[in-house]
Every structure is written in structure tokens, then in C-alpha cells.
Design a protein around this motif. Structure first.
Motif, mmCIF file in Angstrom:
data_model
loop_
_atom_site.group_PDB
_atom_site.id
_atom_site.type_symbol
_atom_site.label_atom_id
_atom_site.label_comp_id
_atom_site.label_asym_id
_atom_site.label_seq_id
_atom_site.Cartn_x
_atom_site.Cartn_y
_atom_site.Cartn_z
ATOM 1 N N ARG A 208 0.856 -1.010 0.061
ATOM 2 C CA ARG A 208 0.107 -0.185 0.015
ATOM 3 C C ARG A 208 0.934 1.230 0.069
ATOM 4 N NH1 ARG A 208 -5.175 2.056 1.169
ATOM 5 N NH2 ARG A 208 -5.333 3.877 2.568
ATOM 6 N N PHE A 211 1.531 3.215 -3.100
ATOM 7 C CA PHE A 211 0.376 3.925 -3.863
ATOM 8 C C PHE A 211 0.250 5.325 -2.836
ATOM 9 C CE2 PHE A 211 -0.181 -0.309 -4.753
ATOM 10 C CZ PHE A 211 -0.549 -0.380 -6.247
ATOM 11 N N THR A 212 1.034 5.562 -1.767
ATOM 12 C CA THR A 212 0.900 6.840 -1.034
ATOM 13 C C THR A 212 2.305 7.561 -0.770
ATOM 14 O OG1 THR A 212 1.019 5.341 0.940
ATOM 15 C CG2 THR A 212 -1.278 5.917 0.241
ATOM 16 N N VAL A 229 -5.181 12.706 -2.198
ATOM 17 C CA VAL A 229 -4.386 12.797 -3.498
ATOM 18 C C VAL A 229 -4.689 14.058 -4.157
ATOM 19 C CG1 VAL A 229 -4.347 11.835 -6.020
ATOM 20 C CG2 VAL A 229 -4.862 10.315 -3.865
ATOM 21 N N VAL A 241 -7.088 8.175 -1.539
ATOM 22 C CA VAL A 241 -6.895 6.877 -1.398
ATOM 23 C C VAL A 241 -7.859 6.431 0.006
ATOM 24 C CG1 VAL A 241 -5.355 4.948 -0.971
ATOM 25 C CG2 VAL A 241 -4.776 7.011 -2.321
ATOM 26 N N GLY A 268 -7.152 4.785 -8.155
ATOM 27 C CA GLY A 268 -6.218 5.478 -7.263
ATOM 28 C C GLY A 268 -4.959 4.232 -7.214
ATOM 29 N N TYR A 270 -4.276 1.445 -5.864
ATOM 30 C CA TYR A 270 -4.384 0.473 -4.607
ATOM 31 C C TYR A 270 -5.441 -0.485 -4.606
ATOM 32 C CZ TYR A 270 -4.438 -1.632 0.152
ATOM 33 O OH TYR A 270 -4.467 -2.390 1.177
ATOM 34 N N ASN A 271 -6.596 -0.251 -4.639
ATOM 35 C CA ASN A 271 -7.783 -0.913 -4.654
ATOM 36 C C ASN A 271 -7.828 -1.897 -5.830
ATOM 37 O OD1 ASN A 271 -10.577 -1.568 -3.173
ATOM 38 N ND2 ASN A 271 -11.178 -0.765 -4.848
#
Length: 578
Positions: A208, A211-212, A229, A241, A268, A270-271
Motif C-alpha cells: 500500500r 500508492f501513497t 490525492v 486513497v 487510485g 491500490y484498490n
């Protein structure tokens, strides 16, 4: 040096004391193997780290720009205090210009190699040298990257300063991340009461933090944290996110199985990666968003994290993705006021759609199943999302009552007198109590929905903590407090501790304005008619124009742009609504 026999997708590979040459297919799936090769080079630690960064960015950008399975020859070596990176592009592929950079001239013999080294040129302040189809860049080993990078350049980079170790190492074996994951899983089980083995495995598998970027590791793996974001020009969040708890909840609602075709609306990265884990190699994942900035980020992060097979599209989610339909599952990760026809049309006959649907100002994540031309709910859960943009946008109106401290969120175009309501807030208040109690920790969001769908004029009181401190309101709940309003008066739901019973609370209402006492009484009578359940309503979505005779009997009907939404409580139909 002999390489492991299980290295795949390489046409040839050699490792020497000064570097390696890998004739390879540039895909994110090969990224870890390339890092292993770099680690076998006889270089000092700083040079190896730089080489790993270089190769990671080359491959990630190759996948982003050219698609998966791009044939390339990548060479890494050293000479003195410099690191040599060369990209040999044997294919005749030509790429369009991107970003207006002269390095991306599609007429150049080595157009794709230039494109792949363009990011490196910007980050390390070097000039790639094209010779035929080969592009070579010399990068300083001492000092590594440029001393200063602007926030914008950090954002555009696939690998940020905060994630060097995460990209260059084996993330799955990272001790800190494993500890945070264990804590996250335990927290999700505590909050939701259950976490399926499939969803847990997906959460453990997807990194995760990639993605951040820029978010501390502990925050990236917090159950309830939703990193922002993007904001609009007014500072309003338009992309984030979603919190892991919400994503896990919706994935459980969706019941995704291996081999399924899934569309995610609201991207985004991640999902979509979580969904890719759930559908496996035999499934297909498509994620779309109306904002090109959001989809660009998603492509980059998915490539780096090892999910290049996820298809990312930039388009208005109102229309779905007809070219890749039908879908076994559709998951909407933006707040929707309506269900567009395209979503139903693109759903398989036995498909399921999970959508944060807003009714009268309250948003619930509803799991719908298709029944011919309409949808029927299987369950729904409390949630909050940024609103949908584009053709399907339909935002609530915020009626400010006391500056930014307090306001009423009014939905469905209901008129409201802001000045009169603001005057009422600062005036005397009345109160009424129901005798209906609830224990500490019990869920009562079903009461919110019951009030929303039975009060003639319903709103949500949105208050900051400052409003509580000033004595203007009693509560400042994150998702808002149910309220009734009429003219220059309003009343909202409240509670108080039952005397002598520290874990029991009684519901009531506070009223403001000339009709405040009457509205508070109306709220209390509805509380008394509520049966105490919280997730037992039945929600159906029918096409606009469906005759009343074809809708469920006794249901409340909400007419929207594309649909007629019906909500009923089968267990409570025998009761009389005040």
C-alpha cells in the motif's frame, strides 16, 4: 556468475564484476529479478542502490509508456566514479511526444529509448546520448541523485525519496511492514467483526505504501486513514486513497472470485491492485477515472507495485467502459447520487455492483444484484466518499449557519433559508426525549436512515468541534447528524446518558427557531416508531418511468435522473409511520 535457473522472460543474461546485461521483456513482473541481478554486481553499496533505482524507473516507465512485455536490452556498469546505463531498443516502435520534451522526438532513431531515459535526465541532470538505437547515460555514483528535488518532481517520479528502501528491497520480508500489516489485520477484524481469508491475503500482498508516496509507513497501513490525492481550486478534496477499512468492507460486499472481470469506477491504483489479487491470473481488472492526473498516478504506481495487467482508462465513470464489458462485478469508489443506465447494462446477468449511493444526504455502500432490468440490495454499510464528477455529478448544498463552524447539508434540491436558519441556531433551543435507549457501542445508523426517509424535509447537520466548544450544537460527528428543517426552524438528533446507567443512552432531539419544538417532537415520534434494527432495509433501483404498480408496495420512492429508488422495511410495514 551462474544465474538461478528459474529466472524467466529473459532471452539472455550475463553478470560481470562491473555490471550486467539483460536482454529482457520490460514488465513489472521482472522488476524483482532485475534487482537481484543488480545486487550481484561487484559495486559499492551506493552504486548498487543507484543502479536499482535506475532500472526500477526504466522498467516502470517502459510499462507505463509502451505497455507490458516491451523487448529491451538494459545494460548497467561502472567506470571510475560513474554509473553507465544503456538502453538498446531493437524494435522499430515509434512513440508520440510526451510533455513537449525534445528527448521524446518520435522521429529519432532511438525514440523509445530516449523516452525511457527522459525521467532519469530530469532527476540526475544528465544528457542521454543516442547512438543509433542505443541510448546511454552516465550518472554520478558519488552523491547519487541531485541534492534537491522540488515537490513536483518528487511527485512525478516513480520512486520518491521516502520509498527508496521499499522499492529496492524485498517488501514482503520487510520487518516493519509485516508488523504494521499484522496490526492492520487485527484492527480490521476488530472494526468489522470479520475478514475473509481472501481479502486478508490481498491486503497482505499489495504494498500500500507504494500508492501513497510521501506518507509515513505507519500512516499508510492505518485502517482508518485516507490520504488525500488531490484538491480542487477551493481546497475541496476531489480524490483520495480510501481508508483500508472501507476498501476491505466493499471487497467483502462484492464477493470477488478468481477469474472474474471487474470494473472499478474511481481510480487510485491500490484498490485495483487488491482486486487483481482476488481475481488472479485468470481474471481481468479495469479501473477508470475522469481525472487524468489520477489515472496517470494509478498507472505509475500499479507498474511499480507489480500489477501491469490492470487496465487503466481516463473517462467519465457515468458511462462505464462498454468496450470491456460485461463485468461480473462493478465497484464504485466515488459517492453517487444516481445509478446510470450504463452500469446496469454492463453488468453480467448474475453480476453484483457495490456503490456508495446517496439518498437524502446519507451515503451507504450498497451491494446490489441484478434482477433483469433493475437492482436489488443484498446489504448496505455506512461509509463516506468524495462526490462523483462529470455528467453524473449532483452535489449537496451546504447552508452555512455560523461561518465555517456549522451548517446544514441539504440534498435533492430542497430550498433552505440560510439567514433565518442561522438566526435560529444562535437563539433559544427546545428539547424532547423519546424513552428509546441504546447501549454503548451498539450501531444505530439504521435510525439515521429511518429519519432521513420519513422526515418531509431532511438535512444533515455538519458541525466542527469549534461549534460544540461555542455551545452552538451538542455534537460534531464526522458523517453529520440527522436533522429536520422547515422555514427558519430546525431540529436534530441527540442523546444523553441514562441516569444510573453509564453504558446506556437515550435518544432525543434539540430544536431551534419558532417551529423548533414541533420539529423536535416530530423527530422523537419517528425515533419511537423505529424498531431498533440497523441494516434491514430493502433498497431497489428501477429505471426512471417504471410505473408505481411495478414498484414494491408500501416503499418510499425517491425519483432521480435515471432511476426510481425504493426503500422499504419489510419487518416494519405493519407499524404506522407518524
Amino acid at each position: 556468475m551462474k544465474l538461478k535457473a528459474d529466472v524467466v522472460n529473459y532471452f539472455s543474461s550475463t553478470v560481470t564484476d562491473s555490471g550486467f546485461t539483460a536482454h529482457m521483456l520490460a514488465s513489472a513482473a521482472n522488476l524483482r529479478r532485475v534487482r537481484e541481478l543488480v545486487g550481484e554486481i561487484n559495486l559499492d553499496a551506493e552504486a548498487v542502490e543507484t543502479a536499482r533505482l535506475v532500472v526500477s524507473e526504466l522498467i516502470a516507465n517502459a510499462v507505463t509508456a509502451c505497455g507490458d512485455r516491451v523487448p529491451l536490452i538494459v545494460e548497467v556498469g561502472t567506470r571510475g566514479d560513474e554509473l553507465r546505463v544503456a538502453v538498446d531498443d531493437p524494435a522499430p516502435t515509434r512513440l508520440p511526444k510526451r510533455g513537449g520534451s525534445p528527448l521524446n522526438d518520435p522521429t529519432a532513431e532511438s525514440g523509445r529509448g530516449l523516452l525511457l531515459l527522459d525521467l532519469l535526465a530530469n532527476r540526475w541532470d544528465v544528457t542521454p546520448t543516442p547512438i543509433g538505437k542505443r541510448v546511454t547515460a552516465w550518472l554520478p555514483v558519488a552523491g547519487g541523485r541531485a541534492e534537491e528535488l522540488t515537490e513536483e518532481r518528487k511527485e512525478m517520479s516513480v520512486v520518491s525519496d521516502t520509498s527508496v528502501d521499499q522499492v529496492s528491497g524485498d517488501i514482503q520480508e520487510d520487518v516493519e511492514r509485516k508488523k504494521l500489516l499484522d496490526q492492520l489485520i487485527a484492527e480490521l477484524v476488530r472494526l468489522e467483526g470479520h475478514l475473509s481469508p481472501e481479502v486478508e491475503a490481498a491486503i497482505r500482498a499489495v504494498p500500500r505504501h507504494l500508492f501513497t508516496p510521501g506518507v509515513p509507513l505507519a500512516q499508510a497501513y492505518a485502517a482508518e486513514d485516507a490520504p488525500i490525492v488531490k484538491k480542487d481550486q477551493h481546497g475541496v478534496t476531489i480524490s483520495s486513497v480510501s481508508a483500508v477499512r472501507i476498501q476491505a468492507m466493499m471487497l467483502e460486499q462484492a464477493q470477488i472470485r478468481p477469474g472474474m472481470r471487474v470494473l472499478e469506477i474511481g481510480s487510485g491504483g491500490y484498490n485495483a491492485a487488491l482486486i487483481a489479487e482476488l481475481v488472479g491470473e485468470g481474471g481481468e481488472v479495469t479501473t477508470i477515472d475522469i481525472d487524468a492526473d489520477v489515472t496517470d498516478r494509478a498507472r505509475r504506481f500499479l507498474a511499480v507495485a507489480g500489477y501491469p495487467r490492470v487496465h487503466v482508462g481516463t473517462m467519465d465513470g457515468e458511462f462505464g467502459f462498454p468496450d470491456r464489458a460485461p463485468f461480473d462485478r462493478i465497484i464504485v469508489t466515488v459517492g453517487a447520487w444516481d445509478i446510470p443506465p450504463a452500469w446496469v447494462e454492463q453488468l453480467a446477468d448474475d453480476g453484483r455492483i457495490v456503490v456508495p449511493l446517496r439518498n437524502r444526504g446519507l451515503t451507504r455502500s450498497v451491494a446490489f444484484e441484478r434482477r433483469q432490468n433493475h437492482l436489488v440490495s443484498r446489504d448496505y454499510r455506512l461509509c463516506g466518499f468524495v462526490p462523483m464528477q462529470g455528467v453524473g455529478e449532483c452535489r449537496e448544498r451546504l447552508v452555512l449557519l455560523h461561518g465555517e463552524d456549522a451548517g446544514l447539508r441539504v440534498d435533492d434540491g430542497q430550498p433552505a433559508d440560510a439567514e433565518a436558519l442561522g438566526t435560529a441556531l444562535t437563539g433559544p433551543k427546545s428539547e424532547a426525549w423519546s424513552g428509546v435507549t441504546v447501549g454503548r457501542g451498539a450501531r444505530f445508523d439504521g435510525l439515521h436512515l429511518w429519519l432521513a426517509l420519513n422526515l418531509p424535509h431532511f438535512a444533515v447537520l455538519a458541525a466542527q468541534r469549534s461549534a460544540v466548544d461555542l455551545g452552538l450544537v451538542a455534537h460534531a460527528w464526522n458523517l453529520g447528524v440527522p436533522a429536520a428543517f422547515q422555514g427558519g426552524s430546525f431540529a436534530y438528533l441527540t442523546y444523553r446518558q441514562v441516569s444510573g446507567e453509564p453504558n446506556t443512552y437515550e435518544f432525543g432531539a434539540y430544536g431551534h427557531g419558532p417551529a423548533g419544538a414541533e420539529l423536535a417532537g416530530q423527530v422523537v415520534r419517528l425515533i419511537q416508531s423505529w424498531d431498533g434494527t440497523h441494516l434491514d432495509a430493502r433498497i431497489e433501483v428501477h429505471p426512471a418511468g417504471t410505473p408505481d404498480s411495478e414498484l414494491p408496495g408500501g416503499a418510499l420512492v425517491l425519483d432521480k435522473r435515471h432511476t426510481r429508488v425504493t426503500i422499504s422495511w419489510p419487518q416494519q410495514q405493519a407499524r404506522e409511520t407518524p
